[in-house]
Write a protein that holds these residues in place. Sequence first.
Motif, PDB file in Angstrom:
ATOM      1  N   SER A  86       0.845  -1.196   0.000  1.00  0.00           N
ATOM      2  CA  SER A  86       0.000   0.000   0.000  1.00  0.00           C
ATOM      3  C   SER A  86       0.875   1.238   0.000  1.00  0.00           C
ATOM      4  N   THR A  87       0.282   2.358  -0.415  1.00  0.00           N
ATOM      5  CA  THR A  87       1.032   3.615  -0.399  1.00  0.00           C
ATOM      6  C   THR A  87       1.292   4.082   1.033  1.00  0.00           C
ATOM      7  N   GLU A  88       0.404   3.695   1.963  1.00  0.00           N
ATOM      8  CA  GLU A  88       0.598   4.077   3.364  1.00  0.00           C
ATOM      9  C   GLU A  88       1.848   3.421   3.936  1.00  0.00           C
ATOM     10  N   ALA A  89       1.997   2.095   3.711  1.00  0.00           N
ATOM     11  CA  ALA A  89       3.174   1.380   4.210  1.00  0.00           C
ATOM     12  C   ALA A  89       4.449   1.923   3.562  1.00  0.00           C
ATOM     13  N   PHE A  90       4.377   2.198   2.269  1.00  0.00           N
ATOM     14  CA  PHE A  90       5.522   2.776   1.578  1.00  0.00           C
ATOM     15  C   PHE A  90       5.863   4.146   2.164  1.00  0.00           C
ATOM     16  N   GLY A  91       4.837   4.950   2.434  1.00  0.00           N
ATOM     17  CA  GLY A  91       5.065   6.294   2.963  1.00  0.00           C
ATOM     18  C   GLY A  91       5.763   6.265   4.311  1.00  0.00           C
ATOM     19  N   ARG A  92       5.371   5.312   5.182  1.00  0.00           N
ATOM     20  CA  ARG A  92       6.019   5.211   6.498  1.00  0.00           C
ATOM     21  C   ARG A  92       7.487   4.830   6.348  1.00  0.00           C
ATOM     22  N   PHE A  94       9.387   5.288   3.717  1.00  0.00           N
ATOM     23  CA  PHE A  94      10.084   6.385   3.044  1.00  0.00           C
ATOM     24  C   PHE A  94      10.476   7.466   4.042  1.00  0.00           C
ATOM     25  N   ARG A  95       9.534   7.849   4.901  1.00  0.00           N
ATOM     26  CA  ARG A  95       9.824   8.890   5.899  1.00  0.00           C
ATOM     27  C   ARG A  95      10.869   8.428   6.901  1.00  0.00           C
ATOM     28  N   ALA A  96      10.830   7.136   7.268  1.00  0.00           N
ATOM     29  CA  ALA A  96      11.794   6.611   8.238  1.00  0.00           C
ATOM     30  C   ALA A  96      13.223   6.728   7.717  1.00  0.00           C
ATOM     31  N   VAL A  97      13.409   6.569   6.407  1.00  0.00           N
ATOM     32  CA  VAL A  97      14.749   6.649   5.827  1.00  0.00           C
ATOM     33  C   VAL A  97      15.144   8.092   5.529  1.00  0.00           C
ATOM     34  N   HIS A  98      14.267   8.859   4.903  1.00  0.00           N
ATOM     35  CA  HIS A  98      14.626  10.189   4.417  1.00  0.00           C
ATOM     36  C   HIS A  98      14.307  11.315   5.399  1.00  0.00           C
ATOM     37  N   GLY A  99      13.451  11.037   6.376  1.00  0.00           N
ATOM     38  CA  GLY A  99      13.075  12.102   7.299  1.00  0.00           C
ATOM     39  C   GLY A  99      12.123  13.109   6.690  1.00  0.00           C
ATOM     40  N   ALA A 100      11.546  12.784   5.556  1.00  0.00           N
ATOM     41  CA  ALA A 100      10.590  13.659   4.872  1.00  0.00           C
ATOM     42  C   ALA A 100       9.567  12.791   4.160  1.00  0.00           C
ATOM     43  N   GLY A 101       8.378  13.333   3.944  1.00  0.00           N
ATOM     44  CA  GLY A 101       7.337  12.591   3.266  1.00  0.00           C
ATOM     45  C   GLY A 101       7.555  12.559   1.759  1.00  0.00           C
ATOM     46  N   HIS A 102       6.954  11.553   1.107  1.00  0.00           N
ATOM     47  CA  HIS A 102       7.140  11.435  -0.340  1.00  0.00           C
ATOM     48  C   HIS A 102       6.542  12.631  -1.092  1.00  0.00           C
ATOM     49  N   GLY A 103       5.495  13.250  -0.530  1.00  0.00           N
ATOM     50  CA  GLY A 103       4.912  14.432  -1.170  1.00  0.00           C
ATOM     51  C   GLY A 103       5.881  15.599  -1.176  1.00  0.00           C
ATOM     52  N   ASP A 104       6.607  15.777  -0.052  1.00  0.00           N
ATOM     53  CA  ASP A 104       7.592  16.854   0.024  1.00  0.00           C
ATOM     54  C   ASP A 104       8.708  16.642  -0.995  1.00  0.00           C
ATOM     55  N   VAL A 105       9.141  15.404  -1.113  1.00  0.00           N
ATOM     56  CA  VAL A 105      10.241  15.098  -2.039  1.00  0.00           C
ATOM     57  C   VAL A 105       9.791  15.270  -3.482  1.00  0.00           C
TER      58      VAL A 105
END
Length: 293
Positions: A86-92, A94-105
Amino acid sequence: MIEILNRIVGEIEAQLSVGAGAAELDVDALAARTGTTGYHARRMFSSLAGMPVSEYVRRRRMTLAASDLIRGEDLLTIAVRYGYGSTEAFGRAFRAVHGAGHGDVRRDGGPLRSQPQLRFRLTVEGSAPMEARLVERPAIRLIGHAIRVPLIHEGVNPHIQAHIASLPASEHERLKQLSATEPRGLLQVSADVDPDYAEGTELTYLHGVAVDADAAVPDDLDAIAVPPGMWAVFRTSGPHPAALQSTWAAMATEWFPSNPWRLRPGPSIVAVLERAADFRTATCELWLPVEHT
């Protein structure tokens, strides 16, 4: 060993390039094909890279995913490509690694914390010889007081420290009297350690002594059965536990690549031979179970 670790990295990159998930990397099978074991490969990878294989894969996956996001690919397509349902699991993740949300990136192009592809190289060191010996031991038992604690790579582990401090002085003396075989004296035993040696994972810590395999164990003590086998024994001396922890690093970078031995599953044991009253300095022996390659 260096070649094997680089082959593991190559396999990771090959799988990520076709969108395969991290769970599909079979380290045990890859290690077996290259003449070693998954257990030894994981421990060496973690010691040299400073992170377990699983964490490296997670960081590389999110590094590549960030590039896909910036190029404007569909979010669900990217999530599925890198193993998320899911995009939710991916989003969590992604943020854990980059410290930013995928929308911000996607909008700003960053901030990003990229993980470069690892390359392991052998450097010539060895100017300071390591004091080591190989010992073949029959089956023994490690008996004492056990507790589950998180793995901490650097500095004093406060959970272990509190466990030892909770034992009265009389109990330390009692354990010393029970010591009956090598390694002698009071021992610090780490068992059931995660093969990836990941920070924060739980292990069994036992404060106790070694006895013969058929020795009777008092009802109030825990016991760990240890099968017969070969042990590599390293002597360390200096600030405690810093000297001991630096020896771990030197074994991975110098001793194992230069000797025909590899780690086998089993407890690691620290025998304290001498120590200052405040335990700031100590002379220890580190016992590691090994097998011939």
